[in-house]
Design an enzyme around this catalytic site. Sequence first.
Site, short mmCIF file in Angstrom:
data_model
loop_
_atom_site.label_atom_id
_atom_site.label_comp_id
_atom_site.label_asym_id
_atom_site.label_seq_id
_atom_site.Cartn_x
_atom_site.Cartn_y
_atom_site.Cartn_z
N ASN A 72 29.16 113.22 96.85
CA ASN A 72 30.49 113.58 96.37
C ASN A 72 31.12 114.66 97.23
O ASN A 72 30.45 115.52 97.80
CB ASN A 72 30.45 114.05 94.91
CG ASN A 72 30.20 115.54 94.77
OD1 ASN A 72 31.12 116.35 94.95
ND2 ASN A 72 28.97 115.92 94.49
N ALA A 73 32.45 114.57 97.30
CA ALA A 73 33.24 115.64 97.91
C ALA A 73 34.53 115.74 97.09
O ALA A 73 35.58 115.28 97.51
CB ALA A 73 33.54 115.33 99.37
N ILE A 74 34.38 116.29 95.90
CA ILE A 74 35.52 116.41 95.00
C ILE A 74 36.43 117.53 95.50
O ILE A 74 37.65 117.42 95.45
CB ILE A 74 35.05 116.73 93.55
CG1 ILE A 74 34.00 115.72 93.08
CG2 ILE A 74 36.24 116.78 92.59
CD1 ILE A 74 34.45 114.31 92.90
N CYS A 133 28.82 125.43 96.84
CA CYS A 133 29.54 124.15 96.90
C CYS A 133 29.71 123.76 98.36
O CYS A 133 30.30 124.50 99.14
CB CYS A 133 30.89 124.23 96.23
SG CYS A 133 31.75 122.65 96.30
N ASN A 194 21.98 123.11 94.12
CA ASN A 194 23.23 122.38 94.25
C ASN A 194 22.96 121.14 95.12
O ASN A 194 21.81 120.86 95.45
CB ASN A 194 24.33 123.28 94.85
CG ASN A 194 25.73 122.83 94.44
OD1 ASN A 194 26.02 121.64 94.37
ND2 ASN A 194 26.60 123.78 94.16
N GLY A 246 18.80 115.67 89.98
CA GLY A 246 18.31 114.34 89.66
C GLY A 246 17.62 114.19 88.33
O GLY A 246 16.91 113.21 88.10
#
Lengths: 304, 309
Positions: A72-74, A133, A194, A246
């Site tokens: 993901n790369a929100i 992040c 993270n 996970g």
Amino acid sequence: MPNTTSLSTTLGRLTLKNPIMVASGTFGYAREMQEVVDVPRLGAVLPKTITAEPRVGNAPWRTVETSAGLLNAIGLDNDGVDAFLENHLPYLRSLGTSIVVSVAGRTTDEFVSLAERVGNEEGVSAIELNLSCPNVSGGIDFGTNANSCREVVQSTRDRCKVPVLAKLTPNVTRIAEIAQGAADGGADAVCLINTVLGMAIDWRRKKTMLGNGMGGLSGPAIKPIALRCVHQVASAVDIAIIGIGGIATIDDVMEFFVAGASAVQIGTANYYDPTVSTRLIDELPAALQEIEATSVAEVVRSLG
Amino acid sequence: MQPNMPSESHASKLHAAHYADRMKQIHTTVEQNELVGENTFRLRIAAKPIAAMVVPGQFVMIRLAGTNAPLIGRALAVYDVVRDANGEPTWIDLVYLRKGVMTRALSASALGTAITVWGPLGNGFNNESCDRLIMAVGGIGQTPMLTLGREAVGTETYGDPARANRWSENVELIYGARRKSLLAGVDDFRSAGFDVTLCTDDGSEGVKELVPNVLAARLAELPAGERVRVATCGPEIMMEKVAEVCKAADQSESEPSVTCDVSMETPMACGIGICFSCVAKIRQDGPEQWDYKRTCVEGPIFNAKDICW
């Protein structure tokens, strides 16, 4: 079976009624989930990371599935702290469970002022510093340098009246050194891990799949990395650990306890199994009893 | 790493107001999984609470239970709601094109295969009355339209409580595909009583023409003053053209007034508004302002004039 098992767990100055939390960014602002799971039962709720100013987030695509994982790369898409306090916190504080607010800043001052402001709000149990992040510039630097980590944690702790948790990135050579920095700064716990920096490529178009190019890998694919990080920190640093990475089954939860975590956060599994979090709370007593443990603490750091 | 930040940015408080507030997660099994066109399958699963609540244009997330390959659910429109002998909505049918990892696995699933499904999700099409509903679809975009058309003509009701039906005098389907073999479920639409116009890229069925062009010709035949609603689903480039055709017709004095509802398809990870993956660029507060909105809970149906293509 007599219900003598204690599910409560302690993370520095923070005590939770049970060790099952939901990871920031994987549970919206909790209201989205109110008809899906019994949210107040969770050990703690972590709303999506907030920043000082609103952020529109990254261009699509923002997520791509990879083998047993999600990239993901929100880009910390959020409405900013003002909108959070006005629109989301009143609901969150009405839940009657611990609320841990994840904040991200580009500078130490930004982290500190966000944590101070949010930490002073009624109903906020702790602050999680998103030092890791991978999808925004700046934030990750705090998680890759032990001194920067110590400094931001200490500055926050000095000005924030609630417990401070430091969420760290696995994208470092020696995670125990960073965790030691957080411990030296006075963090109540470190949250490990993270997402793992990765990428996906469409070879026919010769383009990255994510709009942002690179992104963070989560899901079952990264569980062994997370367990390893928890184990390394538990072996070297005297600090409470929250395991993330996970986790989708009660076996996963118990493995993290044994490796050294005193609590866990459920992340990506919320996406593909929306009712997983409270189901794990239901399953926890039997798992503890199976190994004749009467509390979570008995299992934590029990790797032989 | 420098994120690819759009230049415009502003606060949106609207994110707070949208939830998947009626979704149920159900563990069920494959009860039917049959080939209905080239690489196109119709899947039936028992999902009573979803069948009872779903309205046209809503979707479900589906995944194979007990496996991490594939991991993430897939969004599929509800194609049909099937009632039991007592008339209770009991099963949902999903029509899907075998294309990627999930749909390949799904197409190979035997009857009885364990499935996890959650829904109904999304806002659904609106059901305000109009004189004519034209469903303009391409590729696998026919899937949300069977229920929509049935509700419009008044042969079915959907939702709990049931939404008003019989809201359009006339219902038409313009359905295009690359070739004849990819057209799936045409008989379903014909027997539902819709006027069906087929078109293919190679002329192997119906007219050899693109959906937006067929639509433009049709709108030009209709009288000024008629209130037409176009509902479109399919490849994004086709939907963009359909939206342009609708806008042009709406602005023409000799043609009917036309609104266009678009069913957006963006990659989703959760379907319930928590991951912020499935965003589309949606206008707000004037022509220059936009925000990324989650198609799962703030869509997937958007008014065409709000979409920044």
